[in-house]
Enzyme design. Sequence first.
Site, mmCIF file in Angstrom:
data_model
loop_
_atom_site.group_PDB
_atom_site.id
_atom_site.type_symbol
_atom_site.label_atom_id
_atom_site.label_comp_id
_atom_site.label_asym_id
_atom_site.label_seq_id
_atom_site.Cartn_x
_atom_site.Cartn_y
_atom_site.Cartn_z
ATOM 1 C CB CYS A 2 -0.852 0.040 1.263
ATOM 2 S SG CYS A 2 -2.006 -1.329 1.399
ATOM 3 N N GLY A 28 -0.939 0.822 -5.041
ATOM 4 C CA GLY A 28 -2.245 0.213 -4.793
ATOM 5 C C GLY A 28 -3.328 0.939 -5.551
ATOM 6 C CG ASN A 100 3.112 -0.318 2.857
ATOM 7 O OD1 ASN A 100 2.540 -1.281 2.366
ATOM 8 N ND2 ASN A 100 4.350 0.006 2.534
ATOM 9 N N GLY A 101 1.620 -2.599 5.036
ATOM 10 C CA GLY A 101 2.216 -3.800 5.594
ATOM 11 C C GLY A 101 1.178 -4.882 5.766
ATOM 12 C CE1 TYR A 252 5.663 -5.548 -11.084
ATOM 13 C CE2 TYR A 252 4.797 -5.263 -8.870
ATOM 14 C CZ TYR A 252 4.592 -5.372 -10.225
ATOM 15 O OH TYR A 252 3.327 -5.287 -10.730
#
Length: 487
Positions: A2, A28, A100-101, A252
């Site tokens: 995210c 996201g 985020n996680g 990526y």
Amino acid sequence: MCGVIGIYGNDDVVYEIYEGLIALQHRGQDSAGIITYDEMFHLKKGMGLVNNVFKEKNIIRLKGKMGIGHVRYPTIGFGSIEDAQPFYINYPFGIAMAHNGNVTNYYQLREILEKKFYRKLTSYSDVEVILNIFGVALEKYLNKKNLFSSLVSATREVFKWVKGSYSVVGIIADYGIFAFRDPYGIKPLGFGKKNDNYAFASESVAFDMLDYRFVRDVYPGELIFIDKDKKVYSKRLRKQKHTYPCIFEYVYFARPDSVIDGIGVYEARLRLGEELGKECLKEDIKPDVIIPVPDTARAAAFSVSKILKVDCKEGLIKNRYIPRTFIMPTQREREIKVRQKLNPIKSEIENKKILVVDDSIVRGTTSREIVALLKKAKAKEVYLAITCPPLRFPCVYGIDMMTRGEFIAKKYSIKKIQEIIGADKLIYQTIEGLIKAVGGEKRNNFCTACFTGIYPTKIKKEEIEKLEKERIKTKNYFIKGGEDEGV
Ligand code: SF4
């Protein structure tokens, strides 16, 4: 994966948060949300891309000098509007939070919150669990004369209870904004400044877009609090011997113009190409041209071209208006989108031996489609070189590859994968090459769990299996939220 952003400014911050989320959109595309605070919280979240969720009327409504924003793709949860971030609770103070996680003991913590603290949750989003644990702890340690010490204690409790990865941004109503990063530093989080405005963001690119100066990364295990007078407090609450940033960010996820934990993503990708080029030299192939799969593999392809002394050309053109395939929720959607997304330039392909450079193979869907596209465009031979090693283990830290059944490399040998995707040669990066390339001179410890099965947070096998099962369950019940307007 995210993206998060938090800003404490001198005026309404919603415009900057919106712009910041646009810069983080690649992290996201499933939902987006912003919460701001003036005398009360103002929240808007919805399904889809940032510019679809926020219209003029929402932006005008989101008043306040403090705000946080979030773009999501789902890991835990059903991917519905209820799971979209940010979240807030009314007491103590009023706390808003986004992260985020991925919390690996989510179900256990949810049960504790419900049974021991009588807190009923409104979603299956793991940040709601972090927020409530933080809230319970803040209430317990509350000292209004020294709020930072209360926040330190509450964050310590989060570190004690919450397992997994989490880079968190939040607002304490009337008192300021804060951010903390899990002790292993798995997910990125940066800290920026413009005059006396402060910001936190998942990637430095958001600071560039907003003209903030990137001050530094939030350290693993650190809490930073900006109080209402813009005084900055920070404390590293846990200092692990080693920290483990996600190596896949460099391969990526992250934008090439970002710098994470002191390592430039673009430079890391160039080095990935150098290492991959050395692997290609070991193979008996003589390509006429090297073609990157846009956009993430482009930098690596330049380096492979240098090492092999073969021209690098644009042979695949990307339709920019199709979302990234890897983070699309269902296999069927992914297959359709690959075909819509890439088109070959026939003049660069016909009668040539092509070495295609791509960043990763997860399920093999994209690779198979790309090889087929090139062969249809009359390529003589198609070799495929991948900038990372085979993905074999589930990511439990927030990347949507939580079930190992999804990995083609878990089930098949490299030779067999080559056959399945129809390539004339398949070449992978080695794990040593990956670490050397990304870390350069700067570091050699990263989370590499999806390649090696070594998880920095020492998660048990049964816990991984449980997460995999839950992920399959939630994926099967995945609710498409396209028609939902949001809140
Ligand atoms: S398991 Fe892989 S994708 Fe997940 S955090 Fe670790 S390196 Fe990143």
